[in-house]
Design an enzyme around this catalytic site. Structure first.
Site, PDB file in Angstrom:
ATOM      1  N   SER A   1       0.840  -1.197   0.000  1.00  0.00           N
ATOM      2  CA  SER A   1       0.000   0.000   0.000  1.00  0.00           C
ATOM      3  C   SER A   1       0.871   1.241   0.000  1.00  0.00           C
ATOM      4  O   SER A   1       2.058   1.174  -0.360  1.00  0.00           O
ATOM      5  CB  SER A   1      -0.938  -0.038   1.211  1.00  0.00           C
ATOM      6  OG  SER A   1      -1.951   0.927   1.082  1.00  0.00           O
ATOM      7  N   ASN A   2       0.324   2.368   0.374  1.00  0.00           N
ATOM      8  CA  ASN A   2       1.082   3.627   0.443  1.00  0.00           C
ATOM      9  C   ASN A   2       0.470   4.468   1.558  1.00  0.00           C
ATOM     10  O   ASN A   2      -0.614   4.154   2.042  1.00  0.00           O
ATOM     11  CB  ASN A   2       1.027   4.345  -0.921  1.00  0.00           C
ATOM     12  CG  ASN A   2      -0.393   4.683  -1.304  1.00  0.00           C
ATOM     13  OD1 ASN A   2      -1.035   5.514  -0.682  1.00  0.00           O
ATOM     14  ND2 ASN A   2      -0.909   4.003  -2.319  1.00  0.00           N
ATOM     15  N   PRO A   3       1.178   5.540   1.977  1.00  0.00           N
ATOM     16  CA  PRO A   3       0.716   6.277   3.175  1.00  0.00           C
ATOM     17  C   PRO A   3      -0.379   7.307   2.917  1.00  0.00           C
ATOM     18  O   PRO A   3      -0.566   8.208   3.749  1.00  0.00           O
ATOM     19  CB  PRO A   3       1.983   6.958   3.699  1.00  0.00           C
ATOM     20  CG  PRO A   3       2.984   6.869   2.623  1.00  0.00           C
ATOM     21  CD  PRO A   3       2.479   6.044   1.499  1.00  0.00           C
ATOM     22  N   SER A   4      -1.101   7.225   1.824  1.00  0.00           N
ATOM     23  CA  SER A   4      -2.178   8.204   1.589  1.00  0.00           C
ATOM     24  C   SER A   4      -3.147   8.203   2.772  1.00  0.00           C
ATOM     25  O   SER A   4      -3.623   7.157   3.195  1.00  0.00           O
ATOM     26  CB  SER A   4      -2.922   7.844   0.302  1.00  0.00           C
ATOM     27  OG  SER A   4      -4.110   8.589   0.223  1.00  0.00           O
TER      28      SER A   4
ATOM     29  N   ALA B   1      -4.800   7.377  -4.164  1.00  0.00           N
ATOM     30  CA  ALA B   1      -3.441   6.929  -4.513  1.00  0.00           C
ATOM     31  C   ALA B   1      -3.545   5.439  -4.840  1.00  0.00           C
ATOM     32  O   ALA B   1      -3.396   4.580  -3.971  1.00  0.00           O
ATOM     33  CB  ALA B   1      -2.491   7.183  -3.346  1.00  0.00           C
TER      34      ALA B   1
END
Ligand code: CTP
Length: 213
Positions: free
Chosen positions: A21-24, A88
């Site tokens: 995942s990503n930190p959005s 994102a």
């Protein structure tokens, strides 16, 4: 107007307990939904997993993966006047999802990833009169890369931010952006809160719908 707004990250599962995942944080998308509701518009908020309360007055459609998000966006698209993709979306997902928790083994393992669909690019191919707004998260060659996305995704507006710059990016409360309209005309907006930026984007979209479509 009927808005589809996407927010937050997607999760691409490796096994039932691990994901890419990503930190959005989802703050930008939720601020957009709040601003659109505040201006009396209808909002479908399609959100990846975030730690934010729902927006009163917006219909919340929770999703997990990029494929889920694509399905939700496509199912609402025929009724939308504008789509703002602030999510994102993960560009890749694991080719296979293990059904059980992956046990540790040798010193190295490799993970085969496959491309996710580009949701916005697919919408760009069938957009008709629907207004499409995208974001461009960049760390280098911001202008060139953003103009390429504007064209390849057939957008009406793209909002570029340098996610490595202080005061801009994924998790904070402010953003400094350059926006490009359909013709590629640039406008640098001052550093502002995500709420103010959101309202400015919603207002831009509403004005555009009145005068250009
Ligand atoms: N986007 C999308 N589907 C994807 C990836 C991105 O709809 N699979 C949307 C994002 O929501 C955003 C825009 O496309 O509005 C640009 O996303 P960004 O991550 O900046 O760029 P990419 O197109 O993914 O290209 P790259 O990662 O190579 O910069």
């Amino acid at each position: 107007m009927k808005f589809i707004i996407t927010a937050g990250p997607t999760r691409e599962f490796i096994d039932p307990f691990r994901f890419i995942s990503n930190p959005s944080s989802g703050k930008m998308g939720y601020a957009l939904a709040r601003a659109a509701v505040g201006r009396g518009q209808e909002v479908i908020l399609i959100s990846g997993p975030v730690e934010l309360p729902p927006i009163p007055g917006a219909v919340l459609v929770p999703v997990i993966s990029a494929l889920d998000m694509r399905e939700a966006v496509n199912s609402h698209f025929p009724y939308a006047d504008a789509v703002i993709m602030s999510a994102a979306v993960a560009d890749y997902r694991p080719e296979d999802k293990f059904l059980h928790k992956l046990k540790k083994g040798g010193a190295e393992i490799s993970l085969q990833l496959v491309r996710n669909p580009d949701i916005l690019e697919e919408l760009g191919q069938k957009k008709g009169d629907t207004i499409l707004v995208g974001f461009s998260a960049e760390t280098e060659n911001i202008i060139d890369n953003t103009l390429k996305k504007l064209k390849s995704k057939n957008l009406d507006l793209i909002i570029a931010n340098d996610i490595s710059a202080p005061g801009s990016g994924f998790a904070g409360d402010t953003n400094q952006v350059i926006v490009f309209d359909r013709r590629g005309m640039a406008d640098q907006w001052p550093m502002m809160s995500k709420d103010n930026l959101a309202d400015r984007i919603i207002k831009w979209t509403m004005d555009y719908s009145e005068f250009h479509v």
